[in-house]
Scaffold this motif. Structure first.
Motif, PDB file in Angstrom:
ATOM      1  N   PRO A  96     -47.296  85.769  -3.355  1.00  0.00           N
ATOM      2  CA  PRO A  96     -46.926  85.492  -4.744  1.00  0.00           C
ATOM      3  C   PRO A  96     -46.350  84.081  -4.934  1.00  0.00           C
ATOM      4  N   GLU A  97     -45.667  83.577  -3.914  1.00  0.00           N
ATOM      5  CA  GLU A  97     -45.096  82.233  -4.032  1.00  0.00           C
ATOM      6  C   GLU A  97     -46.191  81.169  -4.037  1.00  0.00           C
ATOM      7  N   LEU A  98     -47.176  81.325  -3.157  1.00  0.00           N
ATOM      8  CA  LEU A  98     -48.300  80.386  -3.144  1.00  0.00           C
ATOM      9  C   LEU A  98     -49.039  80.420  -4.474  1.00  0.00           C
ATOM     10  N   ASP A  99     -49.264  81.617  -5.000  1.00  0.00           N
ATOM     11  CA  ASP A  99     -49.937  81.758  -6.286  1.00  0.00           C
ATOM     12  C   ASP A  99     -49.108  81.137  -7.409  1.00  0.00           C
ATOM     13  N   TYR A 100     -47.800  81.365  -7.362  1.00  0.00           N
ATOM     14  CA  TYR A 100     -46.911  80.831  -8.391  1.00  0.00           C
ATOM     15  C   TYR A 100     -46.944  79.299  -8.389  1.00  0.00           C
ATOM     16  N   LEU A 101     -46.792  78.709  -7.212  1.00  0.00           N
ATOM     17  CA  LEU A 101     -46.832  77.247  -7.122  1.00  0.00           C
ATOM     18  C   LEU A 101     -48.172  76.716  -7.621  1.00  0.00           C
ATOM     19  N   GLY A 102     -49.253  77.352  -7.180  1.00  0.00           N
ATOM     20  CA  GLY A 102     -50.585  76.933  -7.595  1.00  0.00           C
ATOM     21  C   GLY A 102     -50.793  77.023  -9.092  1.00  0.00           C
ATOM     22  N   SER A 103     -50.218  78.054  -9.715  1.00  0.00           N
ATOM     23  CA  SER A 103     -50.368  78.207 -11.164  1.00  0.00           C
ATOM     24  C   SER A 103     -49.669  77.090 -11.938  1.00  0.00           C
ATOM     25  N   HIS A 104     -48.792  76.375 -11.268  1.00  0.00           N
ATOM     26  CA  HIS A 104     -48.104  75.246 -11.884  1.00  0.00           C
ATOM     27  C   HIS A 104     -48.617  73.912 -11.337  1.00  0.00           C
ATOM     28  N   GLY A 105     -49.763  73.957 -10.666  1.00  0.00           N
ATOM     29  CA  GLY A 105     -50.411  72.737 -10.200  1.00  0.00           C
ATOM     30  C   GLY A 105     -49.816  72.128  -8.948  1.00  0.00           C
ATOM     31  N   ALA A 106     -49.002  72.886  -8.230  1.00  0.00           N
ATOM     32  CA  ALA A 106     -48.375  72.363  -7.012  1.00  0.00           C
ATOM     33  C   ALA A 106     -49.066  72.936  -5.781  1.00  0.00           C
ATOM     34  N   GLN A 107     -49.162  72.116  -4.744  1.00  0.00           N
ATOM     35  CA  GLN A 107     -49.771  72.516  -3.478  1.00  0.00           C
ATOM     36  C   GLN A 107     -48.703  72.581  -2.398  1.00  0.00           C
ATOM     37  N   LEU A 108     -48.856  73.525  -1.484  1.00  0.00           N
ATOM     38  CA  LEU A 108     -47.953  73.661  -0.353  1.00  0.00           C
ATOM     39  C   LEU A 108     -48.672  73.227   0.910  1.00  0.00           C
ATOM     40  N   PHE A 109     -48.033  72.340   1.683  1.00  0.00           N
ATOM     41  CA  PHE A 109     -48.591  71.884   2.951  1.00  0.00           C
ATOM     42  C   PHE A 109     -47.575  72.093   4.060  1.00  0.00           C
ATOM     43  N   PHE A 110     -48.100  72.447   5.232  1.00  0.00           N
ATOM     44  CA  PHE A 110     -47.251  72.634   6.404  1.00  0.00           C
ATOM     45  C   PHE A 110     -47.250  71.355   7.220  1.00  0.00           C
ATOM     46  N   THR A 111     -46.069  70.972   7.707  1.00  0.00           N
ATOM     47  CA  THR A 111     -45.920  69.697   8.399  1.00  0.00           C
ATOM     48  C   THR A 111     -45.977  69.814   9.919  1.00  0.00           C
ATOM     49  N   TRP A 112     -45.870  71.011  10.449  1.00  0.00           N
ATOM     50  CA  TRP A 112     -45.938  71.220  11.896  1.00  0.00           C
ATOM     51  C   TRP A 112     -47.366  70.930  12.330  1.00  0.00           C
ATOM     52  N   ALA A 113     -47.541  70.069  13.316  1.00  0.00           N
ATOM     53  CA  ALA A 113     -48.860  69.542  13.704  1.00  0.00           C
ATOM     54  C   ALA A 113     -49.957  70.599  13.848  1.00  0.00           C
ATOM     55  N   PRO A 114     -49.739  71.720  14.542  1.00  0.00           N
ATOM     56  CA  PRO A 114     -50.830  72.704  14.663  1.00  0.00           C
ATOM     57  C   PRO A 114     -51.276  73.306  13.320  1.00  0.00           C
ATOM     58  N   LEU A 115     -50.427  73.262  12.316  1.00  0.00           N
ATOM     59  CA  LEU A 115     -50.791  73.827  11.026  1.00  0.00           C
ATOM     60  C   LEU A 115     -51.127  72.777   9.975  1.00  0.00           C
ATOM     61  N   SER A 116     -50.785  71.524  10.219  1.00  0.00           N
ATOM     62  CA  SER A 116     -50.902  70.516   9.173  1.00  0.00           C
ATOM     63  C   SER A 116     -52.339  70.242   8.741  1.00  0.00           C
ATOM     64  N   ALA A 117     -53.306  70.567   9.554  1.00  0.00           N
ATOM     65  CA  ALA A 117     -54.707  70.357   9.183  1.00  0.00           C
ATOM     66  C   ALA A 117     -55.274  71.542   8.410  1.00  0.00           C
ATOM     67  N   VAL A 118     -54.508  72.619   8.297  1.00  0.00           N
ATOM     68  CA  VAL A 118     -54.970  73.848   7.625  1.00  0.00           C
ATOM     69  C   VAL A 118     -54.296  73.932   6.274  1.00  0.00           C
ATOM     70  N   SER A 119     -55.052  74.366   5.267  1.00  0.00           N
ATOM     71  CA  SER A 119     -54.446  74.537   3.955  1.00  0.00           C
ATOM     72  C   SER A 119     -53.412  75.644   4.005  1.00  0.00           C
ATOM     73  N   ALA A 120     -52.392  75.529   3.172  1.00  0.00           N
ATOM     74  CA  ALA A 120     -51.309  76.518   3.169  1.00  0.00           C
ATOM     75  C   ALA A 120     -51.831  77.891   2.790  1.00  0.00           C
ATOM     76  N   GLY A 121     -52.758  77.964   1.882  1.00  0.00           N
ATOM     77  CA  GLY A 121     -53.279  79.259   1.470  1.00  0.00           C
ATOM     78  C   GLY A 121     -53.905  80.032   2.609  1.00  0.00           C
ATOM     79  N   ARG A 122     -54.627  79.348   3.479  1.00  0.00           N
ATOM     80  CA  ARG A 122     -55.279  80.020   4.604  1.00  0.00           C
ATOM     81  C   ARG A 122     -54.292  80.353   5.715  1.00  0.00           C
ATOM     82  N   ALA A 123     -53.368  79.435   5.992  1.00  0.00           N
ATOM     83  CA  ALA A 123     -52.439  79.643   7.105  1.00  0.00           C
ATOM     84  C   ALA A 123     -51.376  80.676   6.782  1.00  0.00           C
ATOM     85  N   ALA A 124     -51.001  80.789   5.538  1.00  0.00           N
ATOM     86  CA  ALA A 124     -49.891  81.661   5.175  1.00  0.00           C
ATOM     87  C   ALA A 124     -50.311  83.110   5.029  1.00  0.00           C
ATOM     88  N   ARG A 125     -51.583  83.365   4.964  1.00  0.00           N
ATOM     89  CA  ARG A 125     -52.029  84.739   4.708  1.00  0.00           C
ATOM     90  C   ARG A 125     -52.377  85.468   5.942  1.00  0.00           C
TER      91      ARG A 125
END
Length: 125
Positions: A96-125
């Protein structure tokens, strides 16, 4: 990740310190990684918000509520955090948080190197 314009304001969200610690190695690493990630990707960190780690419900954390408010008002277009557990250690509470941020035009990115190349939507689910 596609390089984002330096005019894109970002918030660095750090949820690493525990209630009984004033600071720690995890918090330091999250901040360092966040700033490196922002610099590498041409982002401007407008705000840095720190919450104590431990509450799995993001909306019960004052810092996360501030992240949501910044997204609602369009003051930030990008949220940077180290890994999915910073949003919530319970994966069902992240969606719900990812959806909420997205509905307001904001993107979430992970900064830890193994995850930074993956979109937050895919990695968080």
């Amino acid at each position: 990740m596609t390089r984002i314009s330096t005019s894109t304001p970002a918030v660095l969200y750090v949820c690493a310190a525990r209630h009984d610690q004033t600071s720690g190695l995890a918090e330091e690493r999250a901040v360092e990684e966040g700033h490196r990630f922002a610099e590498k990707n041409g982002l401007h960190i407008a705000v840095q918000i720190t919450d104590p780690y431990g509450d799995p419900e993001p909306c019960r954390r004052l810092g996360w509520l501030r992240v949501r408010e910044l997204a609602e008002r369009g003051e930030v277009g990008v949220i940077l955090t180290r890994w999915p557990n910073a949003v919530s250690p319970v994966s069902e509470l992240r969606y719900p948080e990812l959806d909420y941020l997205g509905s307001h035009g904001a993107q979430l990115f992970f900064t830890w190197a193994p995850l930074s190349a993956v979109s937050a939507g895919r990695a968080a689910r």
